[in-house]
Scaffold this motif. Structure first.
Motif, PDB file in Angstrom:
ATOM      1  N   UNK A  11      17.176  35.420 -24.665  1.00  0.00           N
ATOM      2  CA  UNK A  11      17.072  35.902 -26.060  1.00  0.00           C
ATOM      3  C   UNK A  11      16.546  34.825 -26.979  1.00  0.00           C
ATOM      4  N   UNK A  12      17.062  33.583 -26.939  1.00  0.00           N
ATOM      5  CA  UNK A  12      16.482  32.562 -27.792  1.00  0.00           C
ATOM      6  C   UNK A  12      15.034  32.291 -27.507  1.00  0.00           C
ATOM      7  N   UNK A  18       8.333  34.724 -30.349  1.00  0.00           N
ATOM      8  CA  UNK A  18       7.888  35.574 -31.479  1.00  0.00           C
ATOM      9  C   UNK A  18       7.471  34.722 -32.665  1.00  0.00           C
ATOM     10  N   UNK A  19       8.252  33.656 -32.947  1.00  0.00           N
ATOM     11  CA  UNK A  19       7.915  32.766 -34.072  1.00  0.00           C
ATOM     12  C   UNK A  19       6.598  32.063 -33.829  1.00  0.00           C
ATOM     13  N   UNK A  25      -0.621  33.447 -35.599  1.00  0.00           N
ATOM     14  CA  UNK A  25      -1.301  34.560 -36.261  1.00  0.00           C
ATOM     15  C   UNK A  25      -1.548  34.249 -37.739  1.00  0.00           C
ATOM     16  N   UNK A  26      -0.667  33.511 -38.415  1.00  0.00           N
ATOM     17  CA  UNK A  26      -0.809  33.238 -39.838  1.00  0.00           C
ATOM     18  C   UNK A  26      -1.482  31.908 -40.118  1.00  0.00           C
ATOM     19  N   UNK A  27      -1.695  31.114 -39.173  1.00  0.00           N
ATOM     20  CA  UNK A  27      -2.252  29.787 -39.376  1.00  0.00           C
ATOM     21  C   UNK A  27      -3.609  29.821 -40.035  1.00  0.00           C
ATOM     22  N   UNK A  28      -4.504  30.733 -39.630  1.00  0.00           N
ATOM     23  CA  UNK A  28      -5.815  30.761 -40.315  1.00  0.00           C
ATOM     24  C   UNK A  28      -5.656  31.042 -41.802  1.00  0.00           C
ATOM     25  N   UNK A  29      -4.737  31.920 -42.187  1.00  0.00           N
ATOM     26  CA  UNK A  29      -4.552  32.227 -43.621  1.00  0.00           C
ATOM     27  C   UNK A  29      -4.017  31.009 -44.363  1.00  0.00           C
ATOM     28  N   UNK A  30      -3.081  30.310 -43.770  1.00  0.00           N
ATOM     29  CA  UNK A  30      -2.528  29.112 -44.392  1.00  0.00           C
ATOM     30  C   UNK A  30      -3.594  28.059 -44.553  1.00  0.00           C
ATOM     31  N   UNK A  31      -4.440  27.893 -43.541  1.00  0.00           N
ATOM     32  CA  UNK A  31      -5.498  26.886 -43.633  1.00  0.00           C
ATOM     33  C   UNK A  31      -6.455  27.239 -44.764  1.00  0.00           C
TER      34      UNK A  31
END
Length: 406
Positions: A11-12, A18-19, A25-31
Motif C-alpha cells: 500500500x505505501x 501514484x505521487x 505529470x505536473x512537472x512540465x507545467x511547473x517548469x
C-alpha cells in the motif's frame, strides 16, 4: 515488481508510485510557470517597494514626531494645570483652616452668647413666673374682695334695717305711757277708770306689747341674717388664707371640695351676673396635687368664663364644671361656658403672656394658668367652635392617688 513485496509495503509503495506519477505529470507545467516567473523584472519592483516603504517610514516618523510634540505640549499643560490645582488646593486648604478657626471662634462666642441668653431667659421666666403667681394671687384676692364686698352689702342692709327699726321702735311709746302713769301715781286708779286718756292706756299697752314683740322678732331675724353674713365673710377669708401659701409640696386634695372653694371665691360675681353653675363631678378619689396651683387655675377659669358671658342677654348664662378620671392615669377638669366664644385668630394666642380681649384685663390670668399646669406636669387647652358658640377649657394633670406610694 510490486507483487513481490511484502503485503505491508504494498500500500505505501502504491501511494508513492501514484505521487511520483503525479509529479512527472505536473512537472512540465511547473517548469513553465518557473520560466514565466523568471521572466518578470523582480528587481525593479523590489526597488519601487523599497521606495514606498521608505516613504511610508518617513511619514510614520513625521507623525511620531508630531505626536511626541503634542504629547510634550499636553504633558506640559497637564503639569501646569496640576501645579495650578496644587496651588489652588493649598490656598483652599489654608482658607478652609482660616474659616474653621473663624467658625470655631464664632462657635465659642455663640455658645457663650447662648449661655448668657439662656440664663437671661431663665431669669426672665423666673420673673415671669413670680409675676404670674402674684397676678394669680391678686386674682384670687380680687375675687375674695368682691365676695366680701357683696356679703358686706348684705351686712349693711341688715344693720340698716335694725337701725331703722330701733329709731322707729314702738318701745318709744312705752316711755310716753310711763310718763302718764308717773304723772298720776296718786290717783292712778281714778285715772285709769275715769280719765279719757287713762281709759285708753291699758289697751294701748296691750297693743304696744304685741308691736314690741313683733319688732323684736324682726330684729332677731335680721340679727341672725347679719350673723350668717359675718360667718360667710369669715368663711371666705379663711378659705383664701388656706390657699395663701406658695408651697409646691404635693398634698392630699379633694377635687370636689377644691372646685367648691373656687366657686365660693367667685360666688359674689356669679350671683351678681346671674350665672348658673352646673356641676358634673364624677367620683374621683383624693389625689396628691399642688392645691395652691389648682385653685389658682380654677378661680381664673371660672372668672374668665363669667367674663365671657357678660354680653349675653338673649339666653341664660351657664357654666358647666366637669371632673373625671381618664384611664386611671389622668385627671381631667373642664370649664365650659356659653359665652362669646374664641375667634380662630385668637386661639393660638389665648395663653400668651399679656394677651387679653378685655379693656380692664392684664393678660396674666390664662397665661399663669398655663404655666401652673405645666409646673404640675399637666396641660391646659382651649377649644371653641367660633364666635358666639362658647368655649371649653380643659385641664389635664397626672392622677396620683393620695394613698399610693408614688
Amino acid at each position: 515488481n510490486q507483487q513481490s513485496l511484502p503485503i505491508e509495503f504494498q500500500a505505501p509503495v502504491e501511494i508513492l508510485s501514484n505521487h511520483i506519477s503525479l509529479i512527472l505529470r505536473e512537472q512540465p507545467l511547473v517548469n513553465s510557470l518557473l520560466e514565466q516567473i523568471a521572466a518578470v523584472p523582480v528587481a525593479e519592483h523590489l526597488d519601487d517597494l523599497t521606495t514606498h516603504l521608505n516613504q511610508d517610514q518617513q511619514a510614520t516618523d513625521l507623525i511620531d514626531h508630531q505626536y511626541h510634540r503634542y504629547l510634550l505640549i499636553f504633558s506640559t499643560l497637564l503639569v501646569v494645570l496640576l501645579l495650578y490645582l496644587a496651588v489652588r488646593l493649598l490656598r483652599s486648604f489654608a482658607e478652609i483652616n482660616r474659616v474653621n478657626r473663624a467658625l470655631q471662634a464664632a462657635n465659642e462666642t455663640l455658645e457663650q452668647r447662648v449661655e448668657r441668653r439662656t440664663q437671661q431667659l431663665k431669669d426672665a421666666q423666673s420673673e415671669l413666673m413670680n409675676s404670674a403667681r402674684q397676678a394669680g394671687m391678686a386674682e384670687i384676692a380680687t375675687n375674695v374682695l368682691h365676695n366680701v364686698g357683696n356679703v358686706l352689702n348684705s351686712v349693711n342692709i341688715s344693720a340698716d334695717l335694725v337701725s331703722r327699726k330701733l329709731r322707729s321702735s314702738k318701745a318709744l311709746g312705752l316711755g310716753k305711757a310711763m310718763q302718764l302713769i308717773n304723772a298720776h301715781q296718786g290717783d292712778l286708779g281714778t285715772f285709769l277708770t275715769e280719765d279719757e286718756k287713762g281709759k285708753l292706756l291699758p289697751g294701748y299697752l296691750n297693743q304696744l306689747v304685741e308691736a314690741i314683740a313683733l319688732e323684736q322678732q324682726g330684729m332677731s331675724d335680721e340679727l341672725v341674717q347679719l350673723s350668717k353674713s359675718v360667718d360667710h365673710i369669715k368663711d371666705i377669708v379663711s378659705t383664701q388664707q388656706s390657699y395663701a401659701g406658695a408651697s409646691t409640696l404635693l398634698e392630699p386634695v379633694n377635687i370636689s371640695a377644691l372646685m367648691d372653694d373656687a366657686l365660693r371665691m367667685n360666688a359674689g360675681a356669679l350671683s351678681r351676673h346671674h350665672v348658673t353653675v352646673v356641676k358634673a363631678y364624677a367620683p374621683v378619689p383624693e389625689i396628691l396635687a399642688d392645691k395652691h396651683r389648682l385653685l389658682l387655675i380654677m378661680v381664673n377659669l371660672i372668672s374668665n368664663a363669667k367674663y365671657a358671658m357678660d354680653k349675653l342677654s338673649e339666653r341664660p348664662r351657664q357654666i358647666t364644671l366637669a371632673v373625671e378620671s381618664v384611664g386611671n392615669e389622668t385627671l381631667k377638669i373642664t370649664v365650659k361656658d356659653d359665652g362669646e366664644g374664641i375667634p380662630p385668630e385668637n386661639m393660638a394666642r389665648i395663653f400668651t403672656h399679656g394677651f387679653t380681649t378685655r379693656k380692664e384685663g392684664h393678660g396674666f390670668g390664662l397665661h399663669s394658668c398655663a404655666l401652673a399646669a405645666v409646673e404640675m406636669n399637666g396641660q391646659l387647652s382651649a377649644h371653641s367652635d367660633g364666635p358666639g358658640l362658647g368655649a371649653v377649657f380643659t385641664l389635664t394633670i397626672p392622677l396620683t392617688l393620695a394613698g399610693s406610694s408614688s
